[in-house]
Design a protein around this motif. Structure first.
Motif, PDB file in Angstrom:
ATOM      1  N   ASN A  58       0.830  -1.217   0.000  1.00  0.00           N
ATOM      2  CA  ASN A  58       0.000   0.000   0.000  1.00  0.00           C
ATOM      3  C   ASN A  58       0.862   1.264   0.000  1.00  0.00           C
ATOM      4  O   ASN A  58       0.613   2.208   0.743  1.00  0.00           O
ATOM      5  N   GLY A  59       1.891   1.235  -0.824  1.00  0.00           N
ATOM      6  CA  GLY A  59       2.752   2.404  -0.961  1.00  0.00           C
ATOM      7  C   GLY A  59       3.727   2.599   0.181  1.00  0.00           C
ATOM      8  O   GLY A  59       4.487   3.562   0.181  1.00  0.00           O
ATOM      9  N   LYS A  60       3.689   1.736   1.190  1.00  0.00           N
ATOM     10  CA  LYS A  60       4.626   1.875   2.317  1.00  0.00           C
ATOM     11  C   LYS A  60       5.709   0.814   2.245  1.00  0.00           C
ATOM     12  O   LYS A  60       5.454  -0.329   1.857  1.00  0.00           O
ATOM     13  N   ARG A  61       6.939   1.214   2.632  1.00  0.00           N
ATOM     14  CA  ARG A  61       8.051   0.263   2.639  1.00  0.00           C
ATOM     15  C   ARG A  61       7.981  -0.597   3.894  1.00  0.00           C
ATOM     16  O   ARG A  61       8.050  -0.066   4.996  1.00  0.00           O
ATOM     17  N   VAL A  62       7.823  -1.886   3.715  1.00  0.00           N
ATOM     18  CA  VAL A  62       7.816  -2.791   4.857  1.00  0.00           C
ATOM     19  C   VAL A  62       9.052  -3.679   4.758  1.00  0.00           C
ATOM     20  O   VAL A  62       9.275  -4.340   3.742  1.00  0.00           O
ATOM     21  N   VAL A  63       9.861  -3.653   5.805  1.00  0.00           N
ATOM     22  CA  VAL A  63      11.103  -4.420   5.801  1.00  0.00           C
ATOM     23  C   VAL A  63      10.797  -5.911   5.716  1.00  0.00           C
ATOM     24  O   VAL A  63       9.924  -6.413   6.418  1.00  0.00           O
ATOM     25  N   GLY A  64      11.500  -6.600   4.811  1.00  0.00           N
ATOM     26  CA  GLY A  64      11.295  -8.043   4.654  1.00  0.00           C
ATOM     27  C   GLY A  64      11.210  -8.406   3.181  1.00  0.00           C
ATOM     28  O   GLY A  64      10.766  -7.604   2.360  1.00  0.00           O
ATOM     29  N   GLY A  65      11.681  -9.598   2.865  1.00  0.00           N
ATOM     30  CA  GLY A  65      11.663 -10.067   1.476  1.00  0.00           C
ATOM     31  C   GLY A  65      12.861  -9.556   0.703  1.00  0.00           C
ATOM     32  O   GLY A  65      13.572  -8.641   1.155  1.00  0.00           O
ATOM     33  N   GLU A 102       9.492  -8.312  -7.218  1.00  0.00           N
ATOM     34  CA  GLU A 102       8.581  -7.299  -7.737  1.00  0.00           C
ATOM     35  C   GLU A 102       8.014  -6.543  -6.534  1.00  0.00           C
ATOM     36  O   GLU A 102       7.802  -7.135  -5.467  1.00  0.00           O
ATOM     37  N   ASN A 103       7.780  -5.240  -6.634  1.00  0.00           N
ATOM     38  CA  ASN A 103       7.362  -4.404  -5.495  1.00  0.00           C
ATOM     39  C   ASN A 103       8.434  -4.299  -4.417  1.00  0.00           C
ATOM     40  O   ASN A 103       8.152  -3.863  -3.308  1.00  0.00           O
ATOM     41  N   GLY A 104       9.652  -4.749  -4.739  1.00  0.00           N
ATOM     42  CA  GLY A 104      10.697  -4.727  -3.718  1.00  0.00           C
ATOM     43  C   GLY A 104      11.694  -3.610  -3.952  1.00  0.00           C
ATOM     44  O   GLY A 104      11.668  -2.916  -4.975  1.00  0.00           O
ATOM     45  N   GLY A 105      12.571  -3.424  -2.994  1.00  0.00           N
ATOM     46  CA  GLY A 105      13.657  -2.460  -3.115  1.00  0.00           C
ATOM     47  C   GLY A 105      14.644  -2.695  -1.981  1.00  0.00           C
ATOM     48  O   GLY A 105      14.378  -3.469  -1.066  1.00  0.00           O
ATOM     49  N   LEU A 133      12.360   3.461  10.986  1.00  0.00           N
ATOM     50  CA  LEU A 133      12.026   2.325  10.125  1.00  0.00           C
ATOM     51  C   LEU A 133      11.098   1.345  10.838  1.00  0.00           C
ATOM     52  O   LEU A 133      10.127   0.860  10.261  1.00  0.00           O
ATOM     53  N   LYS A 134      11.391   1.058  12.109  1.00  0.00           N
ATOM     54  CA  LYS A 134      10.598   0.044  12.807  1.00  0.00           C
ATOM     55  C   LYS A 134       9.227   0.563  13.218  1.00  0.00           C
ATOM     56  O   LYS A 134       8.249  -0.166  13.171  1.00  0.00           O
ATOM     57  N   TYR A 135       9.166   1.840  13.651  1.00  0.00           N
ATOM     58  CA  TYR A 135       7.907   2.341  14.209  1.00  0.00           C
ATOM     59  C   TYR A 135       7.189   3.345  13.308  1.00  0.00           C
ATOM     60  O   TYR A 135       6.188   3.943  13.721  1.00  0.00           O
ATOM     61  N   GLY A 136       7.705   3.521  12.075  1.00  0.00           N
ATOM     62  CA  GLY A 136       6.971   4.287  11.072  1.00  0.00           C
ATOM     63  C   GLY A 136       6.837   5.774  11.356  1.00  0.00           C
ATOM     64  O   GLY A 136       5.770   6.343  11.160  1.00  0.00           O
ATOM     65  N   MET A 137       7.917   6.413  11.812  1.00  0.00           N
ATOM     66  CA  MET A 137       7.878   7.877  11.933  1.00  0.00           C
ATOM     67  C   MET A 137       8.538   8.454  10.682  1.00  0.00           C
ATOM     68  O   MET A 137       9.439   7.843  10.115  1.00  0.00           O
TER      69      MET A 137
END
Ligand code: 2NL
Length: 366
Positions: free
Chosen positions: A272-279, A284-287, A327-331
């Protein structure tokens, strides 16, 4: 003195009928005030013959006392009636919850530092600390950053005007590396430490504050190699982000204090447009995003630490605590970390009982 008797009777009757403190006061003024009738009679004593004075004086004084006493009685009665009325109208509901006392909260930077200390403690690391006011030998020279190194420039580093007792320049430490140098010199090898703390650089914009928090780690032992570095960082990042699907990408880099130097990226997935650590970042959809700098400790740095680099090897790493917290708490705004706005703390802060989580578990194997 019929006049006196009549006026006294009228005044006492009026006092008895007065229903408010203001009404009582008005009567007091009309009788005992400067222009009041009692005062007028008292004044008239001066123009009397001694005989008249002897017969009228006591009556006038008695009238004054009677009026004064009646006023005080009536005032007292009205006051206790008012209190009585308030007490019977007001109620205390003892079943209501007690008013909330304002609660403090744990700052996200402190929370993350506690999490890091726990994770690394599980891997046998001790927490080391040192002075924030350093000398240029511990902060730069011992880290293989010679006099000519650009990071030493005035526009990057906060210097003090005076030199220390050994004639060294004094400065606000620009990284926590001098803590590790001090540990090497003080305790020798082997070493397994992390050094978290405040560091200072002359830098200020949306992503840089002049003070920020860094954590560095140092391992010195016999036969240490890049494999130990990779396993340690992977184990740490899995525990910190509480995920087993953490994928690392190591890139060659350069730091004066490590050789070879390795930049560590972690894979993320766009959800959903947010970077979630993992993978994997290549999915695809990664970075990939950079999370750590690291490397094998430069031989010269081991020597500056008072150890023989042919006998002892090591790896080291460093990263920003504030960045890890974001990164962990989304600020999203680093500057808010240091504004001291209690509303931000209320939103992002942690309760005193939110103990550092290890649910990702250093001991957990995938
Ligand atoms: C970064 C990179 C790093 C170190 C810090 C270090 C300390 C000693 C010896 C060798 Cl005593 N190295 N620290 C090594 C590599 C990278 O930090 O991005 N920091 C924010």
């Amino acid at each position: 003195m019929e006049n006196l008797d009549q006026q006294q009777a009228e005044t006492l009757a009026a006092i008895a009928e007065a229903n408010t403190p203001d009404a009582v006061e008005a009567i007091r003024v009309s009788a005992l005030g400067k222009q009041g009738w009692v005062s007028a009679l008292l004044k008239s004593l001066g123009g009397m013959t001694p005989d008249q004075r002897q017969s009228e004086g006591p009556k006038i004084h008695a009238a004054r006392e009677a009026v004064t006493a009646a006023l005080a009685d009536r005032k007292g009665a009205l006051e206790s009636a008012a209190l009585e009325a308030r007490l019977s109208a007001e109620t205390v509901d003892l079943s209501l919850p007690a008013p909330q006392a304002p609660k403090g909260s744990v700052h996200p930077v402190s929370q993350v530092m506690d999490e890091l200390a726990e994770i690394f403690a599980d891997m046998g690391f001790a927490v080391a600390s040192g002075p924030e006011i350093e000398d240029d030998w511990h902060n730069f020279t011992a880290l293989n950053m010679p006099e000519t190194h650009p990071a030493r420039a005035m526009h990057d580093t906060f210097y003090f005007p005076d030199k220390d007792a050994e004639g060294r320049d004094m400065l606000l430490r620009t990284h926590t590396s001098p803590v590790q140098i001090r540990s090497m010199i003080a305790q020798g090898a082997p070493i397994r430490i992390i050094a978290p703390g405040r560091v200072y650089r002359s830098d200020s914009d949306a992503t840089h504050t002049p003070m920020f928090h860094q954590i560095e780690g140092l391992v010195i032992d016999k036969g240490i190699h890049l494999g130990h570095l990779k396993w340690t960082l992977e184990t740490f990042l899995k525990a910190f982000f509480e995920r087993d699907d953490i994928v690392l990408r190591l890139r060659p880099s350069y730091f004066p204090f490590t050789e070879p130097s390795v930049e560590v990226d972690v894979g993320y997935t766009l959800i959903n447009g947010k970077r979630v650590v993992g993978g994997s970042g290549d999915a695809e959809n990664g970075g990939w995003m950079e999370v750590l700098g690291s490397g094998m400790v430069n031989r010269k740095v081991i020597e500056f630490g008072g150890l023989d680099p042919d006998e002892w090897q090591g790896f080291a790493f460093g990263t920003g605590v504030d960045r890890l917290a974001m990164l962990k708490y989304g600020m999203d705004d680093l500057r808010a970390f240091f504004d001291g706005d209690v509303r931000w703390l209320g939103h992002y802060g942690f309760g005193a009982l939110d103990v550092p989580t290890l649910s990702g578990g250093v001991g957990v194997r995938s």
